[in-house]
Design a protein around this motif. Structure first.
Motif, PDB file in Angstrom:
ATOM      1  N   GLU A   1       0.826  -1.210   0.000  1.00  0.00           N
ATOM      2  CA  GLU A   1       0.000   0.000   0.000  1.00  0.00           C
ATOM      3  C   GLU A   1       0.859   1.258   0.000  1.00  0.00           C
ATOM      4  N   GLN A   2       1.960   1.234   0.753  1.00  0.00           N
ATOM      5  CA  GLN A   2       2.799   2.417   0.862  1.00  0.00           C
ATOM      6  C   GLN A   2       3.478   2.750  -0.456  1.00  0.00           C
ATOM      7  N   ARG A   3       3.689   1.767  -1.310  1.00  0.00           N
ATOM      8  CA  ARG A   3       4.347   2.018  -2.593  1.00  0.00           C
ATOM      9  C   ARG A   3       3.384   2.545  -3.642  1.00  0.00           C
ATOM     10  N   ARG A   4       2.102   2.444  -3.396  1.00  0.00           N
ATOM     11  CA  ARG A   4       1.119   2.919  -4.368  1.00  0.00           C
ATOM     12  C   ARG A   4       1.073   4.438  -4.357  1.00  0.00           C
ATOM     13  N   ALA A   5       0.667   4.989  -5.463  1.00  0.00           N
ATOM     14  CA  ALA A   5       0.577   6.438  -5.610  1.00  0.00           C
ATOM     15  C   ALA A   5      -0.538   6.990  -4.709  1.00  0.00           C
ATOM     16  N   PRO A   6      -0.356   8.220  -4.210  1.00  0.00           N
ATOM     17  CA  PRO A   6      -1.379   8.809  -3.328  1.00  0.00           C
ATOM     18  C   PRO A   6      -2.767   8.876  -3.967  1.00  0.00           C
ATOM     19  N   GLN A   7      -2.830   9.135  -5.274  1.00  0.00           N
ATOM     20  CA  GLN A   7      -4.139   9.213  -5.924  1.00  0.00           C
ATOM     21  C   GLN A   7      -4.820   7.849  -5.962  1.00  0.00           C
ATOM     22  N   ASP A   8      -4.040   6.771  -6.079  1.00  0.00           N
ATOM     23  CA  ASP A   8      -4.627   5.435  -6.062  1.00  0.00           C
ATOM     24  C   ASP A   8      -5.154   5.081  -4.673  1.00  0.00           C
ATOM     25  N   LEU A   9      -4.387   5.451  -3.655  1.00  0.00           N
ATOM     26  CA  LEU A   9      -4.838   5.224  -2.282  1.00  0.00           C
ATOM     27  C   LEU A   9      -6.116   6.014  -1.997  1.00  0.00           C
ATOM     28  N   LEU A  10      -6.140   7.254  -2.460  1.00  0.00           N
ATOM     29  CA  LEU A  10      -7.321   8.092  -2.258  1.00  0.00           C
ATOM     30  C   LEU A  10      -8.531   7.491  -2.962  1.00  0.00           C
ATOM     31  N   LEU A  11      -8.355   7.038  -4.202  1.00  0.00           N
ATOM     32  CA  LEU A  11      -9.461   6.440  -4.949  1.00  0.00           C
ATOM     33  C   LEU A  11      -9.996   5.215  -4.211  1.00  0.00           C
ATOM     34  N   ASP A  12      -9.107   4.345  -3.741  1.00  0.00           N
ATOM     35  CA  ASP A  12      -9.548   3.154  -3.016  1.00  0.00           C
ATOM     36  C   ASP A  12     -10.331   3.531  -1.757  1.00  0.00           C
ATOM     37  N   ARG A  13      -9.823   4.523  -1.039  1.00  0.00           N
ATOM     38  CA  ARG A  13     -10.497   4.952   0.188  1.00  0.00           C
ATOM     39  C   ARG A  13     -11.881   5.525  -0.135  1.00  0.00           C
ATOM     40  N   LEU A  14     -11.966   6.330  -1.195  1.00  0.00           N
ATOM     41  CA  LEU A  14     -13.240   6.958  -1.561  1.00  0.00           C
ATOM     42  C   LEU A  14     -14.257   5.944  -2.080  1.00  0.00           C
ATOM     43  N   VAL A  15     -13.796   4.946  -2.823  1.00  0.00           N
ATOM     44  CA  VAL A  15     -14.715   3.906  -3.312  1.00  0.00           C
ATOM     45  C   VAL A  15     -15.278   3.123  -2.124  1.00  0.00           C
TER      46      VAL A  15
ATOM     47  N   HIS B   1      -5.187  14.730 -10.749  1.00  0.00           N
ATOM     48  CA  HIS B   1      -5.823  13.410 -10.763  1.00  0.00           C
ATOM     49  C   HIS B   1      -7.304  13.475 -10.401  1.00  0.00           C
ATOM     50  N   CYS B   2      -7.790  14.650 -10.054  1.00  0.00           N
ATOM     51  CA  CYS B   2      -9.162  14.809  -9.562  1.00  0.00           C
ATOM     52  C   CYS B   2     -10.191  14.313 -10.577  1.00  0.00           C
ATOM     53  N   MET B   3     -10.036  14.674 -11.829  1.00  0.00           N
ATOM     54  CA  MET B   3     -11.019  14.287 -12.836  1.00  0.00           C
ATOM     55  C   MET B   3     -11.067  12.776 -13.019  1.00  0.00           C
ATOM     56  N   SER B   4      -9.909  12.119 -13.059  1.00  0.00           N
ATOM     57  CA  SER B   4      -9.911  10.662 -13.240  1.00  0.00           C
ATOM     58  C   SER B   4     -10.466   9.959 -12.004  1.00  0.00           C
ATOM     59  N   ILE B   5     -10.178  10.479 -10.811  1.00  0.00           N
ATOM     60  CA  ILE B   5     -10.728   9.883  -9.592  1.00  0.00           C
ATOM     61  C   ILE B   5     -12.248  10.027  -9.589  1.00  0.00           C
TER      62      ILE B   5
END
Length: 142
Positions: free
Chosen positions: A59-73, A101-105
């Protein structure tokens, strides 16, 4: 005369939603949604509930936008897309590095909302966060 009125009505029907969305986007972007949260807090919140240490390192190696997307989903599945969109707006305001990254998220949230709530109900949560990309994701997934 009747055709002219119809033509004007159709033009308004097309232009008015665009004007409302753009003005709503400007209004939403100028509202301070919440207190300041750092990117570290967002990452920590996204990495919570990780059972194994190996999974935590992944998880720590993933990009912040990917972590945010997972959390938001996950949040969207527990509550509703409106809450997730509000938290997306806050995250982008608190961490401007997430803005590209906002639009893609938001688009991915829209697609996930269709899977969870169906296209009609998912569309009802749409609002002007990240240039209405949520609505685009709903439309693409429908």
């Amino acid at each position: 005369m009747n055709q002219t009125a119809r033509r004007i009505g159709r033009s308004l029907a097309l232009v008015l939603p665009v004007v409302l969305v753009l003005s709503g986007t400007l209004a939403v972007s100028s509202v301070p949604w919440a207190g300041q949260r750092s990117e570290t807090q967002l990452l920590t919140a996204a990495a919570e509930n990780v059972a194994a240490p190996a999974a935590a390192r992944t998880e720590q190696r993933r990009a912040p936008q990917d972590l945010l997307l997972d959390r938001l989903v996950g949040e969207m599945e527990r509550t509703d897309p409106g809450v997730a969109l509000t938290h997306l707006q806050r995250a982008v305001e608190d961490s401007p590095s997430l803005a590209p990254h906002c639009m893609s998220i938001a688009r991915d949230l829209g697609a996930a909302a269709v899977r969870v709530y169906g296209p009609t109900r998912a569309q009802s949560f749409s609002r002007p966060v990240c240039d209405t990309s949520f609505a685009g994701g709903v439309a693409a997934a429908s």
